[in-house]
Write a protein that holds these residues in place. Structure first.
Motif, PDB file in Angstrom:
ATOM      1  N   SER A 216     -14.910 -46.210 -22.889  1.00 57.96           N
ATOM      2  CA  SER A 216     -15.418 -44.856 -23.083  1.00 57.96           C
ATOM      3  C   SER A 216     -14.736 -44.062 -24.184  1.00 57.96           C
ATOM      4  O   SER A 216     -15.323 -43.123 -24.715  1.00 57.96           O
ATOM      5  N   LYS A 217     -13.504 -44.409 -24.547  1.00 63.25           N
ATOM      6  CA  LYS A 217     -12.816 -43.584 -25.544  1.00 63.25           C
ATOM      7  C   LYS A 217     -12.058 -44.396 -26.578  1.00 63.25           C
ATOM      8  O   LYS A 217     -11.249 -43.859 -27.321  1.00 63.25           O
ATOM      9  N   GLY A 235     -11.910 -41.392 -29.462  1.00 63.55           N
ATOM     10  CA  GLY A 235     -12.465 -40.123 -29.022  1.00 63.55           C
ATOM     11  C   GLY A 235     -13.946 -40.187 -28.715  1.00 63.55           C
ATOM     12  O   GLY A 235     -14.559 -39.169 -28.386  1.00 63.55           O
ATOM     13  N   GLN A 236     -14.529 -41.383 -28.813  1.00 65.26           N
ATOM     14  CA  GLN A 236     -15.954 -41.542 -28.566  1.00 65.26           C
ATOM     15  C   GLN A 236     -16.194 -42.829 -27.787  1.00 65.26           C
ATOM     16  O   GLN A 236     -15.360 -43.727 -27.789  1.00 65.26           O
ATOM     17  N   ALA A 237     -17.364 -42.882 -27.152  1.00 69.14           N
ATOM     18  CA  ALA A 237     -17.743 -44.126 -26.500  1.00 69.14           C
ATOM     19  C   ALA A 237     -17.766 -45.232 -27.547  1.00 69.14           C
ATOM     20  O   ALA A 237     -18.415 -45.111 -28.581  1.00 69.14           O
ATOM     21  N   ALA A 254     -18.037 -47.050 -32.967  1.00 65.67           N
ATOM     22  CA  ALA A 254     -17.792 -46.004 -31.980  1.00 65.67           C
ATOM     23  C   ALA A 254     -18.876 -44.941 -32.102  1.00 65.67           C
ATOM     24  O   ALA A 254     -18.865 -44.138 -33.038  1.00 65.67           O
ATOM     25  N   ASP A 255     -19.826 -44.985 -31.173  1.00 65.57           N
ATOM     26  CA  ASP A 255     -20.948 -44.052 -31.167  1.00 65.57           C
ATOM     27  C   ASP A 255     -21.666 -44.111 -32.520  1.00 65.57           C
ATOM     28  O   ASP A 255     -22.232 -45.135 -32.869  1.00 65.57           O
ATOM     29  N   ASP A 256     -21.623 -43.032 -33.315  1.00 62.22           N
ATOM     30  CA  ASP A 256     -22.331 -43.064 -34.600  1.00 62.22           C
ATOM     31  C   ASP A 256     -21.371 -43.265 -35.775  1.00 62.22           C
ATOM     32  O   ASP A 256     -21.681 -42.882 -36.911  1.00 62.22           O
TER      33      ASP A 256
END
Length: 264
Positions: A216-217, A235-237, A254-256
């Protein structure tokens, strides 16, 4: 190259910081809108070919690799088990003998577990043998990332289930044959406290046996004996990671964001 699962694309990034769309569509080749995650997921280089886990087309496929102009003509490696359509192949790897291990959660289906087109009543961990035989190795609630130890003796599988966010390890007795399922690490309490939408996902194994596993992070870094050595926080999924050829750089999706970090 990396998949944008939601946007049904594969992107190409080069060292001079140029980024471009490499392939579209990447995972769903039908008409119209299919699901929230229709694109390709795991990508596996195989000589001059690229093996792709295609959510939308619900298959493992292969295409010719041409970095300048890809030929978006896919051949199906496997799309069913015992006559029933796969869910949405997610991640995989080739072993030294050409056998393909992969996971098959429901994340690419439009209505996930409740999708009316879901034909299998389980989520599987498979091995597609080099001779074409498909073996079911295990069933898990949400199998996701998958990798093996450098010596080929241990299989690792991530489970992205909010109620059971864990990594399992297995002994590989011989290609396509596993035993001694063990709970490698249980992160259920921590990931649910932080972000229930970011769960154990992709993972890669360093040549020294260290596991780099996403959640998740960021990333967890484990020793082969499941000792938590360090964390990398994004700091991001965080969905996955990969090493460059000499393992001096780790790339992270990580995410986008596509990130990189130098390794000692």
């Amino acid at each position: 190259m990396f998949s944008d699962v939601m946007d049904n694309k594969v992107y190409k990034w080069s060292e001079d910081n140029n980024i471009s769309v490499y392939l579209e569509p990447s995972g769903y080749t039908g008409e119209g809108t299919y699901s929230n995650e229709p694109g390709s997921n795991g990508l596996i280089p195989d000589g001059d070919k690229l093996i792709m886990m295609q959510h939308g087309d619900r298959r493992v496929a292969k295409m010719k690799t041409n970095l300048d102009k890809p030929e978006s003509s896919f051949s199906t490696l496997i799309d069913s088990f015992e006559g029933k359509k796969l869910n949405s192949p997610n991640d995989g790897f080739l072993d030294a003998h050409g056998n393909l291990y992969f996971t098959d959660p429901p994340y690419g289906l439009p209505e996930l577990m409740e999708d009316p087109t879901k034909e299998l009543d389980f989520q599987g961990v498979y091995c597609l043998m080099a001779d074409g035989e498909l073996r079911l190795l295990d069933t898990l609630s949400r199998p996701n990332g998958i990798a093996q130890s450098p010596d080929g003796s241990t299989l690792y599988v991530a489970v992205s289930d909010p109620a059971h966010a864990v990594w399992y390890s297995y002994d590989i007795e011989e290609p396509g044959n596993i035993s001694n399922k063990n709970l490698f690490y249980d992160a259920t309490q921590e990931v649910n406290q932080v972000n229930p939408n970011g769960l154990p996902d992709g993972l890669k194994i360093h040549s020294k046996g260290y596991l780099f596993a996403s959640d998740s992070k960021g990333l967890w870094i484990f020793s082969p004996t499941a000792k938590l050595l360090a964390r990398i926080y994004t700091g991001q999924a965080t969905s996955n990671c990969a090493f460059n050829a000499d393992e001096s750089t780790l790339f992270i999706t990580a995410d986008d964001h596509l990130l990189s970090i130098k390794l000692q």
